[in-house]
Design an enzyme around this catalytic site. Structure first.
Site, mmCIF file in Angstrom:
data_model
loop_
_atom_site.group_PDB
_atom_site.id
_atom_site.type_symbol
_atom_site.label_atom_id
_atom_site.label_comp_id
_atom_site.label_asym_id
_atom_site.label_seq_id
_atom_site.Cartn_x
_atom_site.Cartn_y
_atom_site.Cartn_z
ATOM 1 N N ASP A 65 108.807 12.697 34.979
ATOM 2 C CA ASP A 65 107.319 12.786 35.370
ATOM 3 C C ASP A 65 106.507 13.798 34.523
ATOM 4 O O ASP A 65 106.773 15.107 34.950
ATOM 5 C CB ASP A 65 107.079 12.992 36.891
ATOM 6 C CG ASP A 65 105.785 13.039 37.594
ATOM 7 O OD1 ASP A 65 104.921 13.057 36.749
ATOM 8 O OD2 ASP A 65 105.907 13.227 38.487
ATOM 9 N N ASN A 90 100.660 10.784 24.341
ATOM 10 C CA ASN A 90 99.943 9.354 24.421
ATOM 11 C C ASN A 90 99.661 9.348 25.986
ATOM 12 O O ASN A 90 99.079 8.519 26.520
ATOM 13 C CB ASN A 90 100.674 8.338 23.923
ATOM 14 C CG ASN A 90 100.183 6.768 24.320
ATOM 15 O OD1 ASN A 90 99.046 6.752 23.641
ATOM 16 N ND2 ASN A 90 100.910 6.117 25.348
ATOM 17 N N TYR A 156 89.150 13.282 34.865
ATOM 18 C CA TYR A 156 89.803 12.794 33.532
ATOM 19 C C TYR A 156 89.009 13.092 32.413
ATOM 20 O O TYR A 156 89.547 13.448 31.378
ATOM 21 C CB TYR A 156 89.691 11.374 33.741
ATOM 22 C CG TYR A 156 90.111 10.488 32.449
ATOM 23 C CD1 TYR A 156 91.486 10.447 32.159
ATOM 24 C CD2 TYR A 156 89.424 9.866 31.721
ATOM 25 C CE1 TYR A 156 91.888 9.906 31.036
ATOM 26 C CE2 TYR A 156 89.673 9.103 30.713
ATOM 27 C CZ TYR A 156 91.030 9.207 30.306
ATOM 28 O OH TYR A 156 91.431 8.381 29.114
ATOM 29 N N LYS A 160 90.005 15.359 29.093
ATOM 30 C CA LYS A 160 90.047 14.774 27.928
ATOM 31 C C LYS A 160 89.050 15.842 27.178
ATOM 32 O O LYS A 160 89.306 16.052 25.646
ATOM 33 C CB LYS A 160 89.597 13.562 27.958
ATOM 34 C CG LYS A 160 90.405 12.800 28.429
ATOM 35 C CD LYS A 160 91.827 12.565 27.847
ATOM 36 C CE LYS A 160 92.867 11.663 28.127
ATOM 37 N NZ LYS A 160 94.079 11.814 27.501
#
Length: 263
Positions: A65, A90, A156, A160
């Site tokens: 995890d 990834n 998110y 990023k």
């Protein structure tokens, strides 16, 4: 480009059991690179490992995890003393599907853990070996959400954005050692995870999605031409980004030249 000659015998791919991750692994195996594949789900990971071992490469799998605080330590232990010359981060897709205040802090902290903490620690550990050998590659799979905050995926997009700037900084620091660093900035891609998200939200599959195989092929082709590649665009084009990859690269180099002139 001969990937083994350029980067070394072992590649490590996180989020490697399906989608773009497995597409990277397939291409690396076809090129003769041994693979360390890290993912959370055991069944698809085992199936992929069995499939690519038949091509004559060595494979190490680790079910981890990547949001856990010790995830990087677990990955490093799985890699052991193997010479990892190519790191592909990834993992880190958005799967929460809710505005910030409607989600739990546990979910947001997990998202940050995968995208920032674990990515940073893996780059630090494996980057040291690459620098000592004066060769290697770090490919950070990102998202167009990095270029600005977006409602519904605020954490998110913020995570990023960190990875984008982090990757650009790594490119600037490591290029003199012969290490390639690339932010591979993707748009919507046809992956099992994306299909599951659409199904959960009752949305139809849109047309024109990037294919996972194309992402892996183009990502490896663009790796020597960092620090940024925006999916589907020429490097001199800004497109959906505030500025083009060529412009971003020149900004980094201009700052570097200016700093060297400082007394």
């Amino acid at each position: 480009m001969d990937l083994v000659d350029r980067y070394g015998p072992w590649a490590l791919v996180t989020g490697g059991s399906e989608g773009t991750g497995s597409a990277f692994v397939e291409r690396l195996a076809d090129a003769g690179m041994n693979c360390i594949i890290v993912a959370r789900r055991e069944a698809p990971l085992a199936a992929l490992a069995e499939r690519i071992r038949s091509r004559g490469v060595e494979v190490v799998t680790a079910c981890i995890d990547l949001s856990a605080s010790d995830a990087a330590d677990q990955v490093i232990a799985a890699a052991s003393e193997r010479e990892v010359g190519l790191l592909i981060t990834n993992a880190g897709a958005e799967s929460n599907g809710s505005p910030f205040l409607d989600g739990t802090m546990e979910n947001w902290e997990s998202l940050v853990g995968v995208n920032i903490r674990t990515t940073m620690r893996l780059a630090h550990h494996f980057g040291q070996g690459m620098r000592a050998r004066r060769r290697g590659g770090i490919l950070l799979v990102g998202s167009g959400a990095c270029y600005g905050g977006i409602g519904g995926i605020s954490v998110y997009s913020g995570a990023k954005a960190f990875v984008l700037c982090f990757g650009e900084g790594l490119w600037a620091e490591l290029r003199e050692y012969g290490i390639h660093v690339l932010n591979l900035i993707l748009v919507r891609t046809d992956t099992p995870a994306h299909r599951r998200n659409l199904e959960r939200n009752g949305q139809a599959m849109p047309a024109g999605l990037a294919s996972a195989d194309d992402v892996a092929r183009v990502g490896l082709e663009q790796l020597p031409h960092g620090p940024v590649y925006n999916w589907g665009q020429n490097n001199e084009e800004a497109g959906y980004a505030p500025s083009s990859p060529d412009t971003r690269r020149e900004r980094i180099l201009a700052i570097e030249r200016n700093m060297r002139r400082q007394p």
